[in-house]
Design an enzyme around this catalytic site. Structure first.
Site, PDB file in Angstrom:
ATOM      1  N   ASP A 184       0.836  -1.171   0.031  1.00 57.68           N
ATOM      2  CA  ASP A 184       0.009   0.116   0.080  1.00 57.68           C
ATOM      3  C   ASP A 184       0.919   1.117   0.103  1.00 57.68           C
ATOM      4  OD1 ASP A 184      -2.180   1.702   0.548  1.00 57.68           O
ATOM      5  OD2 ASP A 184      -1.794   1.537   2.681  1.00 57.68           O
ATOM      6  N   ASP A 186      -0.068   5.016   0.996  1.00 54.50           N
ATOM      7  CA  ASP A 186      -0.446   6.154   1.998  1.00 54.50           C
ATOM      8  C   ASP A 186      -0.309   5.279   3.486  1.00 54.50           C
ATOM      9  OD1 ASP A 186      -2.037   8.663   0.323  1.00 54.50           O
ATOM     10  OD2 ASP A 186      -2.159   6.940  -0.711  1.00 54.50           O
TER      11      ASP A 186
END
Length: 407
Positions: A184, A186
Site C-alpha cells: 500500500d 498512503d
C-alpha cells in the site's frame, strides 16, 4: 538418517573464552591428527566471548585427544570441555517455524514470555540469532515441534501484552526464493494520506481527514467515500499535484528495503486507493516494478472532482496482487503484502505473507503478522536478512549508512 548411526560414540567438545583470531583453526588442527570426522560445528560470539562447539566421532585414544586439545586452547587462554556420548542431534519435528521477535527495547520479560509460550505449545527452540541491534532489536528463533498457525495465534497475545512484534512463518524454501512485495502507499510506503494533502489545498482538510480515517477503519464503503472526497477537489489546479509530490515523506527504511531486496532479485509493486499521478512517479523514483492506483480526471489543467475508470478498492488491490504475480512469474504463495487500512485486507489475505504495518486494529487482527515499529526495512528481518548484511551490501555499493547509536 544421519551418516552416523544413533549408536555411534561421539565427543562433544566445547571451547570458551575471549575471542581471538585462530581459535577455530587451532581446535580443528588438534583434531586433525586423531582421525575423527566432524559431525556438527557451531560457533557463537557475544560481546567478545566465544563459545565453539564441535561434535566429532569418538577416536581410539580419547585421552590423547583431550591432552592435545587442552594444550592447544590453554595456549590461547581458553578452556575446553570434552563430553562423551552417542549419536548426533535428534531429528527436528515436522512442524518447523521461524519466529522473529522485534522490540525497541526488547525486554527480558518479553523474551521470557515468548520462550515460555513456545515451550507450552510443545515447541523446541533449536537456534537463536540476532538479526539487528539498532534501531530496533530483532531476534530470530528457529522453532520445531509446534504448528506455525497455532504458534502465531498464541504468540500474538504475548506480543500485545509486552508491546513487541512477533512474526511466525513456516520454515520452507519460499523464504529463500525470489518474492514479490506488494505495498500500500498512503501511511505505509509514505507518511500521511495524499488525498488529505490535496484537500488542504482545496480548503477541506479536516473534513476529508475524518472520512479517510473512518474508511481505513472499515466503517465506510471505500469507493463511495473516495468519490465523495474527490468531489471536494474539483477546481484545483493540476500543478498542486507537483506540490504535493514534493512534500511527500517516504517512511524510514523504505529506500533501504527496496534497494537491498532488488539486489537479491525481489520484485516490488505498489497498489493504492490514491492516485496514479503520484504513485507512478513514486514507483519510478524508488525503482518499483509495477504500480496501480486511481486516476484523477484533469480537464483544461484542473481537477474535475472525478476519477477515471474503475476505482481501485479492497477487491481491486487483491486482484492487482494476483495479476502482478502472474505477470512477473512469481507464485502467489511467494508474495508478500504490506498495508495498514481496511481496504488492504483482501490483498493481505491473498498474499503468501500478509503484514499489517502500523495498522488499524481490524487489520492487525486479520494479518499474518504485524509490525508496529516506524522502520519499513524491519520487514527484511522477517526474511532472514540481518542488519549487518544490509550494511555490508551498502558499503560494497559505496552507500554510507548512519552510525549506530552509542550505548
Amino acid at each position: 538418517m544421519s551418516p552416523h548411526d544413533a549408536a555411534d560414540d561421539t565427543l562433544l567438545i566445547t571451547v570458551t573464552g575471549a575471542d581471538r583470531p585462530g581459535v577455530t583453526s587451532a581446535v580443528l588442527e588438534s583434531l586433525a591428527g586423531s582421525g575423527v570426522s566432524v559431525v556438527d560445528l557451531e560457533q557463537i560470539l557475544m560481546r567478545g566471548r566465544l563459545v565453539l562447539g564441535v561434535l566429532v566421532t569418538a577416536p581410539r585414544d580419547r585421552k590423547r585427544l583431550r591432552r592435545r586439545l587442552e594444550s592447544s586452547v590453554e595456549a590461547l587462554g581458553m578452556t575446553v570441555e570434552v563430553e562423551k556420548g552417542s549419536g548426533d542431534n535428534r531429528s527436528r519435528h515436522e512442524d518447523r517455524a521461524h519466529v522473529t521477535v522485534i522490540g525497541a527495547p526488547l525486554r527480558a520479560s518479553a523474551m521470557a514470555a515468548i520462550a515460555g509460550r513456545i515451550a507450552d505449545c510443545g515447541g523446541n527452540i533449536d537456534r537463536i540469532e540476532r538479526m539487528a541491534r539498532y534501531p530496533v532489536t530483532a531476534i530470530e528463533l528457529d522453532v520445531s515441534g509446534a504448528p506455525p498457525a497455532q504458534l502465531r495465534q498464541l504468540l500474538a497475545v504475548d506480543a500485545a501484552a509486552h508491546g513487541i512484534d512477533v512474526a511466525v512463518q513456516p520454515a520452507n524454501l519460499l523464504r529463500h526464493g525470489v518474492r514479490l512485495i506488494v505495498m500500500d502507499v498512503d501511511s505505509t510506503l509514505i507518511q500521511g494520506e495524499v488525498i488529505e494533502m490535496l484537500a488542504e489545498h482545496a480548503g477541506f482538510g479536516p473534513e476529508v481527514a475524518d472520512v479517510t480515517e473512518r474508511a481505513m477503519r472499515g466503517e465506510l464503503d471505500f469507493e463511495q467515500s473516495l468519490r465523495a472526497r474527490v468531489k471536494l477537489l474539483a477546481g484545483l489546479d493540476a500543478s498542486v499535484l507537483d506540490e504535493v509530490y514534493d512534500a511527500i515523506v517516504v517512511n524510514p527504511g523504505a529506500r533501504t528495503m527496496v534497494r537491498t531486496l532488488r539486489r537479491l532479485g525481489y520484485r516490488f509493486a505498489i497498489v493504492s486507493g490514491g492516485f496514479s499521478q503520484i504513485t507512478d512517479r513514486l514507483a519510478t523514483d524508488l525503482g518499483i516494478h509495477r504500480s496501480r492506483a486511481n486516476t484523477l480526471e484533469i480537464v483544461d489543467g484542473r481537477l474535475t472532482g472525478e476519477v477515471v475508470g474503475p476505482v481501485v478498492d479492497r477487491a481491486g488491490k487483491a486482484q492487482a496482487l494476483r495479476e502482478f504475480a502472474a505477470d512477473l512469474g512469481v507464485p502467489e504463495a511467494a508474495t508478500i503484502a504490506i498495508g495498514d487500512g481496511a481496504n488492504d485486507l483482501d490483498m493481505l489475505a491473498a498474499a503468501g505473507l500478509g503484514i499489517a504495518y502500523n495498522a488499524r486494529p481490524v487489520v492487525r487482527e486479520a494479518a499474518d503478522t504485524a509490525l508496529n515499529v516506524p522502520y519499513l526495512d524491519a520487514i527484511m528481518y522477517l526474511l532472514g536478512i540481518s542488519r549487518e548484511e544490509i550494511e555490508a551490501a551498502d558499503a560494497a555499493a559505496g552507500i554510507v549508512t548512519p552510525a549506530p547509536p552509542l550505548g
